[in-house]
Write a protein that holds these residues in place. Structure first.
Motif, PDB file in Angstrom:
ATOM      1  N   PHE A  26       0.832  -1.208   0.000  1.00 39.15           N
ATOM      2  CA  PHE A  26       0.000   0.000   0.000  1.00 39.15           C
ATOM      3  C   PHE A  26       0.870   1.263   0.000  1.00 39.15           C
ATOM      4  CE2 PHE A  26      -3.656  -2.625   1.312  1.00 39.15           C
ATOM      5  CZ  PHE A  26      -4.646  -2.036   0.551  1.00 39.15           C
ATOM      6  N   HIS A  27       1.974   1.230   0.753  1.00 38.20           N
ATOM      7  CA  HIS A  27       2.844   2.409   0.823  1.00 38.20           C
ATOM      8  C   HIS A  27       3.473   2.709  -0.538  1.00 38.20           C
ATOM      9  CE1 HIS A  27       6.500   4.726   2.044  1.00 38.20           C
ATOM     10  NE2 HIS A  27       5.593   5.325   2.788  1.00 38.20           N
ATOM     11  N   ILE A  30       0.530   4.358  -2.566  1.00 38.81           N
ATOM     12  CA  ILE A  30       0.176   5.683  -2.056  1.00 38.81           C
ATOM     13  C   ILE A  30       1.339   6.652  -2.238  1.00 38.81           C
ATOM     14  CG2 ILE A  30      -0.450   6.969   0.045  1.00 38.81           C
ATOM     15  CD1 ILE A  30      -1.889   4.403   0.968  1.00 38.81           C
ATOM     16  N   ALA A  41       0.975   9.277   4.213  1.00 35.10           N
ATOM     17  CA  ALA A  41       1.207   8.086   3.391  1.00 35.10           C
ATOM     18  C   ALA A  41       1.239   6.829   4.251  1.00 35.10           C
ATOM     19  CB  ALA A  41       2.513   8.231   2.616  1.00 35.10           C
ATOM     20  N   LEU A  44      -2.381   6.131   5.738  1.00 33.06           N
ATOM     21  CA  LEU A  44      -3.269   5.524   4.745  1.00 33.06           C
ATOM     22  C   LEU A  44      -2.852   4.093   4.417  1.00 33.06           C
ATOM     23  CD1 LEU A  44      -3.815   8.532   2.303  1.00 33.06           C
ATOM     24  CD2 LEU A  44      -5.455   7.560   3.926  1.00 33.06           C
ATOM     25  N   SER A  45      -1.573   3.806   4.488  1.00 33.32           N
ATOM     26  CA  SER A  45      -1.103   2.434   4.283  1.00 33.32           C
ATOM     27  C   SER A  45      -1.614   1.520   5.386  1.00 33.32           C
ATOM     28  CB  SER A  45       0.427   2.401   4.234  1.00 33.32           C
ATOM     29  OG  SER A  45       0.934   3.202   3.192  1.00 33.32           O
ATOM     30  N   GLY A  48      -5.232   0.862   4.706  1.00 28.08           N
ATOM     31  CA  GLY A  48      -5.346  -0.174   3.674  1.00 28.08           C
ATOM     32  C   GLY A  48      -5.092  -1.560   4.223  1.00 28.08           C
TER      33      GLY A  48
END
Length: 315
Positions: A26-27, A30, A41, A44-45, A48
């Protein structure tokens, strides 16, 4: 102790790789839009990662809801067994398990999602904790990215910090408290939603119901007390997971409520309004049935003066 630590590390190693793989994946995505070194970032990872884990646990969650609901609904029958076999604990246990088997439920099924989530949660905690304290990566999370995470900031706050390790940083303390309170509220709301919406009145008494009521107030406090020692990144995972649970449970209860519960009555009412069910006894096509007419008193005919003096002339 080193022997047991080695065993624990061996058991957790596959989870470190699985959790770090999803997190780093995910990182990477993003990071194409946001600054990879930013706290946004990494936050949000983590969101996810939470969604992937909770989506994978959906079948177990549905089983948990049904098992918990069935356990509550069987409580009146369990109470009858307790009255009958209260003097014989072994017989009581056998009859209770036979009742659960006949009903197709298992008292341990309601614990499965929590038990399966704990190792995942622990691996994420260790992953982020080591990255924050030692800038040391695990799994496929490299030391370089661990250092990047340790220094990443969200709204000027390092998400690798904890409330008790804030060192006087009020920004860290405030953000940690916000997530701890969010955890407390979502845990309480989720548990209360299950008890008030999807349990019949007959199931709200007995030992199991009392245990659920105690957990309703104890669990949020336990999580809140433990939450002050978790990195903000872990608190993000926990809060998002709780929000997922609350929404998922709301959907399941709304679509498949237990019979005789407030949620079931609400569903029937919604279906009546849509015309999918006939109107209830006290309504006709959605309108209240008119009350039966009251009997009016018949007024006597007006008589003349001569008729009042001579009753024979009345006829």
């Amino acid at each position: 102790m080193s022997f047991f630590s080695a065993i624990g590390s061996f058991i957790m190693q596959p989870l470190y790789y699985a959790v770090s793989a999803v997190l780093v994946g995910f990182h990477n995505v993003i990071g194409l839009v946001l600054d990879p070194a930013s706290g946004a970032a990494w936050a949000l990872s983590i969101v996810g990662l939470t969604i992937v884990i909770r989506a994978a646990l959906i079948p177990l969650f549905v089983k948990q809801i049904k098992a918990s609901r069935n356990m509550q609904m069987l409580q009146p029958q369990v109470k009858e067994l307790q009255k009958r076999y209260g003097h014989d604990r072994e017989k009581l246990a056998q009859e209770t398990m036979a009742l659960y088997k006949e009903a197709g439920t298992n008292p341990f099924a309601s614990c499965l999602p929590i038990l399966l989530q704990m190792p995942i949660f622990l691996s994420l905690f260790r992953l982020l904790d080591q990255a924050a304290k030692n800038q040391e990566g695990r799994g496929i999370l490299s030391d370089e990215r661990a250092t990047e995470f340790a220094h990443s900031e969200l709204f000027g706050v390092q998400i690798s910090k904890t409330f008790i390790g804030a060192d006087g940083d009020h920004g860290v303390q405030i953000m940690a408290l916000v997530f701890v309170l969010a955890m407390l509220v979502t845990t309480f709301t989720t548990q209360r939603q299950l008890m008030t919406k999807n349990m019949p009145a007959s199931a709200m008494t007995g030992p199991y119901a009392q245990q659920q009521k105690i957990m309703l107030y104890v669990l949020p406090v336990v999580f809140a007390v433990g939450g002050v020692a978790f990195p903000i990144g872990v608190l993000i995972y926990w809060t998002v997971s709780n929000l997922w649970t609350m929404g998922q449970q709301f959907y399941v209860i709304r679509r498949n409520p237990a019979p005789g519960t407030p949620a079931h009555k609400a569903k029937e009412e919604r279906e009546r309004r849509k015309g999918k069910l006939p109107a209830s006894d006290d309504t006709v096509t959605g309108t209240v049935v008119d009350e039966p007419p009251t009997h009016q008193r018949v007024q006597p005919k007006r008589q003349s003066k001569s008729q009042r003096k001579n009753p024979k002339k009345r006829s």
